[in-house]
Design a protein around this motif. Structure first.
Motif, PDB file in Angstrom:
ATOM      1  N   ALA A 169       0.763  -1.258   0.174  1.00  0.00           N
ATOM      2  CA  ALA A 169      -0.023   0.031   0.038  1.00  0.00           C
ATOM      3  C   ALA A 169       0.932   1.137  -0.063  1.00  0.00           C
ATOM      4  O   ALA A 169       2.104   1.079   0.673  1.00  0.00           O
ATOM      5  CB  ALA A 169      -0.925   0.052   1.080  1.00  0.00           C
ATOM      6  N   SER A 170       0.302   2.304  -0.752  1.00  0.00           N
ATOM      7  CA  SER A 170       1.062   3.517  -0.691  1.00  0.00           C
ATOM      8  C   SER A 170       0.357   4.709   0.005  1.00  0.00           C
ATOM      9  O   SER A 170       0.900   5.694   0.153  1.00  0.00           O
ATOM     10  CB  SER A 170       1.242   4.129  -2.178  1.00  0.00           C
ATOM     11  OG  SER A 170       0.247   3.983  -2.920  1.00  0.00           O
ATOM     12  N   ALA A 171      -0.622   4.512   0.433  1.00  0.00           N
ATOM     13  CA  ALA A 171      -1.372   5.365   1.346  1.00  0.00           C
ATOM     14  C   ALA A 171      -2.470   4.654   2.346  1.00  0.00           C
ATOM     15  O   ALA A 171      -2.508   3.576   2.192  1.00  0.00           O
ATOM     16  CB  ALA A 171      -2.139   6.202   0.497  1.00  0.00           C
ATOM     17  N   ALA A 172      -2.725   5.408   3.411  1.00  0.00           N
ATOM     18  CA  ALA A 172      -3.780   4.964   4.461  1.00  0.00           C
ATOM     19  C   ALA A 172      -4.991   5.851   4.423  1.00  0.00           C
ATOM     20  O   ALA A 172      -4.853   6.995   4.780  1.00  0.00           O
ATOM     21  CB  ALA A 172      -2.926   4.848   5.888  1.00  0.00           C
ATOM     22  N   LEU A 173      -5.866   5.256   4.390  1.00  0.00           N
ATOM     23  CA  LEU A 173      -7.329   6.068   4.174  1.00  0.00           C
ATOM     24  C   LEU A 173      -8.115   5.436   4.924  1.00  0.00           C
ATOM     25  O   LEU A 173      -8.837   4.348   5.118  1.00  0.00           O
ATOM     26  CB  LEU A 173      -7.939   5.774   2.525  1.00  0.00           C
ATOM     27  CG  LEU A 173      -9.338   6.404   2.115  1.00  0.00           C
ATOM     28  CD1 LEU A 173      -9.296   7.568   2.344  1.00  0.00           C
ATOM     29  CD2 LEU A 173      -9.660   5.872   0.744  1.00  0.00           C
ATOM     30  N   VAL A 174      -8.791   6.352   5.787  1.00  0.00           N
ATOM     31  CA  VAL A 174     -10.192   6.127   6.441  1.00  0.00           C
ATOM     32  C   VAL A 174     -11.462   6.557   5.871  1.00  0.00           C
ATOM     33  O   VAL A 174     -11.343   8.042   5.790  1.00  0.00           O
ATOM     34  CB  VAL A 174      -9.931   6.860   7.909  1.00  0.00           C
ATOM     35  CG1 VAL A 174     -11.151   6.625   8.776  1.00  0.00           C
ATOM     36  CG2 VAL A 174      -8.758   6.301   8.575  1.00  0.00           C
ATOM     37  N   LEU A 175     -12.028   5.816   5.765  1.00  0.00           N
ATOM     38  CA  LEU A 175     -13.512   6.202   5.232  1.00  0.00           C
ATOM     39  C   LEU A 175     -14.663   5.987   6.123  1.00  0.00           C
ATOM     40  O   LEU A 175     -14.875   4.761   6.820  1.00  0.00           O
ATOM     41  CB  LEU A 175     -13.830   5.546   3.954  1.00  0.00           C
ATOM     42  CG  LEU A 175     -13.032   5.676   2.572  1.00  0.00           C
ATOM     43  CD1 LEU A 175     -13.595   4.614   1.554  1.00  0.00           C
ATOM     44  CD2 LEU A 175     -13.094   6.921   2.231  1.00  0.00           C
ATOM     45  N   SER A 176     -15.306   7.153   6.660  1.00  0.00           N
ATOM     46  CA  SER A 176     -16.232   7.086   7.618  1.00  0.00           C
ATOM     47  C   SER A 176     -17.751   7.691   7.218  1.00  0.00           C
ATOM     48  O   SER A 176     -17.585   8.396   6.382  1.00  0.00           O
ATOM     49  CB  SER A 176     -15.952   7.605   8.897  1.00  0.00           C
ATOM     50  OG  SER A 176     -15.206   9.086   8.721  1.00  0.00           O
ATOM     51  N   ALA A 177     -18.721   7.085   7.751  1.00  0.00           N
ATOM     52  CA  ALA A 177     -20.094   7.335   7.397  1.00  0.00           C
ATOM     53  C   ALA A 177     -21.008   6.887   8.606  1.00  0.00           C
ATOM     54  O   ALA A 177     -20.766   6.267   9.603  1.00  0.00           O
ATOM     55  CB  ALA A 177     -20.565   7.034   6.182  1.00  0.00           C
ATOM     56  N   GLY A 178     -22.176   7.652   8.758  1.00  0.00           N
ATOM     57  CA  GLY A 178     -23.152   7.410   9.729  1.00  0.00           C
ATOM     58  C   GLY A 178     -22.692   8.022  11.079  1.00  0.00           C
ATOM     59  O   GLY A 178     -23.313   7.316  11.931  1.00  0.00           O
ATOM     60  N   ILE A 179     -22.077   8.817  11.233  1.00  0.00           N
ATOM     61  CA  ILE A 179     -21.532   9.415  12.390  1.00  0.00           C
ATOM     62  C   ILE A 179     -22.906  10.404  13.182  1.00  0.00           C
ATOM     63  O   ILE A 179     -23.038   9.994  14.196  1.00  0.00           O
ATOM     64  CB  ILE A 179     -20.519  10.613  12.199  1.00  0.00           C
ATOM     65  CG1 ILE A 179     -19.048   9.956  12.023  1.00  0.00           C
ATOM     66  CG2 ILE A 179     -20.367  11.125  13.736  1.00  0.00           C
ATOM     67  CD1 ILE A 179     -18.252   8.942  12.707  1.00  0.00           C
ATOM     68  N   HIS A 180     -23.630  10.620  12.090  1.00  0.00           N
ATOM     69  CA  HIS A 180     -25.242  10.987  12.508  1.00  0.00           C
ATOM     70  C   HIS A 180     -25.941   9.977  11.960  1.00  0.00           C
ATOM     71  O   HIS A 180     -25.939   9.594  10.767  1.00  0.00           O
ATOM     72  CB  HIS A 180     -25.295  12.316  11.855  1.00  0.00           C
ATOM     73  CG  HIS A 180     -24.775  13.551  12.513  1.00  0.00           C
ATOM     74  ND1 HIS A 180     -23.920  14.329  12.079  1.00  0.00           N
ATOM     75  CD2 HIS A 180     -24.470  13.892  13.885  1.00  0.00           C
ATOM     76  CE1 HIS A 180     -23.492  15.433  12.632  1.00  0.00           C
ATOM     77  NE2 HIS A 180     -23.808  14.867  14.016  1.00  0.00           N
ATOM     78  N   GLY A 181     -26.827   9.543  12.767  1.00  0.00           N
ATOM     79  CA  GLY A 181     -27.598   8.333  12.168  1.00  0.00           C
ATOM     80  C   GLY A 181     -28.750   8.512  11.218  1.00  0.00           C
ATOM     81  O   GLY A 181     -29.281   7.566  10.771  1.00  0.00           O
ATOM     82  N   ASN A 182     -29.202   9.850  10.941  1.00  0.00           N
ATOM     83  CA  ASN A 182     -30.069  10.015  10.100  1.00  0.00           C
ATOM     84  C   ASN A 182     -29.632  10.326   8.725  1.00  0.00           C
ATOM     85  O   ASN A 182     -30.155  10.884   7.728  1.00  0.00           O
ATOM     86  CB  ASN A 182     -31.107  11.252  10.704  1.00  0.00           C
ATOM     87  CG  ASN A 182     -30.119  12.599  10.692  1.00  0.00           C
ATOM     88  OD1 ASN A 182     -29.021  12.428  11.035  1.00  0.00           O
ATOM     89  ND2 ASN A 182     -30.985  13.590  10.521  1.00  0.00           N
ATOM     90  N   GLU A 183     -28.132  10.277   8.608  1.00  0.00           N
ATOM     91  CA  GLU A 183     -27.414  10.553   7.144  1.00  0.00           C
ATOM     92  C   GLU A 183     -27.190   9.203   6.750  1.00  0.00           C
ATOM     93  O   GLU A 183     -26.001   8.901   6.891  1.00  0.00           O
ATOM     94  CB  GLU A 183     -26.347  11.371   7.803  1.00  0.00           C
ATOM     95  CG  GLU A 183     -26.859  12.936   8.340  1.00  0.00           C
ATOM     96  CD  GLU A 183     -25.684  13.859   8.703  1.00  0.00           C
ATOM     97  OE1 GLU A 183     -24.678  13.444   8.325  1.00  0.00           O
ATOM     98  OE2 GLU A 183     -25.927  14.712   9.054  1.00  0.00           O
ATOM     99  N   ALA A 219     -27.201   8.164   3.026  1.00  0.00           N
ATOM    100  CA  ALA A 219     -26.811   8.107   1.831  1.00  0.00           C
ATOM    101  C   ALA A 219     -25.259   7.626   1.717  1.00  0.00           C
ATOM    102  O   ALA A 219     -25.003   6.706   1.131  1.00  0.00           O
ATOM    103  CB  ALA A 219     -26.766   9.272   0.879  1.00  0.00           C
ATOM    104  N   PRO A 220     -24.452   8.315   2.477  1.00  0.00           N
ATOM    105  CA  PRO A 220     -23.098   7.937   2.597  1.00  0.00           C
ATOM    106  C   PRO A 220     -22.892   6.199   3.323  1.00  0.00           C
ATOM    107  O   PRO A 220     -21.955   5.515   2.909  1.00  0.00           O
ATOM    108  CB  PRO A 220     -22.449   8.919   3.354  1.00  0.00           C
ATOM    109  CG  PRO A 220     -23.144   9.864   3.149  1.00  0.00           C
ATOM    110  CD  PRO A 220     -24.394   9.474   3.229  1.00  0.00           C
ATOM    111  N   VAL A 221     -23.784   6.031   4.061  1.00  0.00           N
ATOM    112  CA  VAL A 221     -23.635   4.527   4.628  1.00  0.00           C
ATOM    113  C   VAL A 221     -23.885   3.593   3.290  1.00  0.00           C
ATOM    114  O   VAL A 221     -23.421   2.690   3.465  1.00  0.00           O
ATOM    115  CB  VAL A 221     -24.557   4.330   5.959  1.00  0.00           C
ATOM    116  CG1 VAL A 221     -24.719   3.001   6.371  1.00  0.00           C
ATOM    117  CG2 VAL A 221     -24.325   5.330   6.991  1.00  0.00           C
TER     118      VAL A 221
END
Length: 335
Positions: A46-60, A62-64
């Motif tokens: 791997a050449s990069a480290a990526l964090v992808l997060s969604a749903g920190i707010h439970g009514n949002e 689409a990203p989930v």
């Protein structure tokens, strides 16, 4: 978006119903569930480290749904993975309940603020997400993997004149032009630079790990099943290209607009009043001199140089932001 809709639905159902199922992944990818809804994927190189997060707010939601689709593609081998990846489905109990949060706004609890918050679901989860993110980047560091990226994906409560935009946290380290090129490839309408620290997940990751981190606002908050994911196809394609290590897609929209936060309107008591119609959209341009809010004799007025309003919300708890006034800023890269 190339993925099995049935597999995406199964993954989403498992997450929401607290079932942790071991998904098959192509040879060479080490997959580990670190917490409920937190999956670490490490390829051989791997050449990069990526964090992808969604749903920190439970009514949002689409990203989930987007991350569930991405996970289905990764599991099936349709999506190549050449970066270390941490997938975070944030506030699962709130997602199950269809609520923004159950006890406290989680996206105000990072950077240790969870220790002073009301005990409950969000304070516990914020603490755990800080820990797993730290462990993930420590592992990437040990393997010599740089740079570090984080995209925390949200949707907005109200409509917006710029429907898709990024919020860059206040930071002291350099943000590279390549990161803004990534945001540009997502076909975002605008980029907003914060000027003060906050308790958001993106600020915590940026400040603590010197990562290229931001909050992405992708349209309006809608219930599960009501999202049109094709509206966010550019963001999806850009993320997939980043994960595969292939060229980013070419932008198809007008140039991004850049803004800086000129003033944060902080509510401190129940006497706070916001003088805006409930339906006013984000990035509405207000007249200079307009008395936008008041509290205990204090009046916030719109300045001529900073007339745009973002995130107006009089219903926040005392001590939290009830709106941002924005001024234009110079572009951060050459397109």
């Amino acid at each position: 978006m190339t993925f099995s809709a049935e597999k995406q639905a199964d993954i989403l159902s498992d997450l929401l119903n607290c079932r942790r199922r071991d998904l098959p992944f192509p040879a060479g990818i080490e997959a580990t569930w670190l917490e409920e809804g937190v999956l670490q994927l490490i390829p051989r190189q791997a050449s990069a480290a990526l964090v992808l997060s969604a749903g920190i707010h439970g009514n949002e939601t689409a990203p989930v749904e987007m991350l569930a689709a991405l996970l289905a593609s990764l599991s099936s081998g349709q999506q190549p993975l050449n970066q270390a990846l941490l997938l975070i489905f944030g506030n699962l109990p709130a997602l199950r309940a269809g609520k923004r949060y159950l006890h406290s706004d989680m996206n105000r609890l990072f950077g240790g603020r969870h220790r002073q918050a009301m005990p409950g679901n969000e304070s516990r989860r914020a603490a755990r997400l800080e820990k797993v993110t730290s462990d993930f980047f420590q592992r990437a560091d040990a393997a010599g993997v740089l740079p570090r990226y984080h995209l925390d994906m949200h949707t907005a409560i109200r409509g917006s004149r710029f429907p898709q935009f990024a919020l860059i946290p206040s930071h002291h380290h350099d943000y590279q032009a390549e990161f803004y090129v990534l945001l540009d490839a997502c076909d975002l309408d605008a980029v907003v630079q914060h000027t003060a620290p906050g308790g958001t997940f993106s600020h915590f990751v940026s400040e603590t790990f010197r990562a290229q981190s931001c909050t992405l606002e992708l349209g309006k908050a809608l219930p599960f099943g009501s999202n049109t994911l094709s509206r966010f196809a550019a963001t999806d394609l850009a993320i997939r290209a980043l994960l595969a290590g292939t060229p980013l897609p070419t932008r198809t929209q007008p140039p991004m607009r850049f803004f800086t936060v000129a003033e944060s309107i902080i509510k401190t008591s129940s006497s706070f009043r916001l003088n805006l119609d409930a339906a006013v959209e984000n990035f509405t341009q207000l007249p200079a001199g307009y008395a936008i809010a008041s509290e205990n004799g204090k009046i916030w007025r719109v300045e001529d140089a900073a007339p745009w309003i973002l995130f107006p919300n009089a219903r926040v708890a005392p001590g939290l932001r009830a709106g941002l006034l924005l001024k234009p800023a110079a572009a951060r890269f050459s397109s």
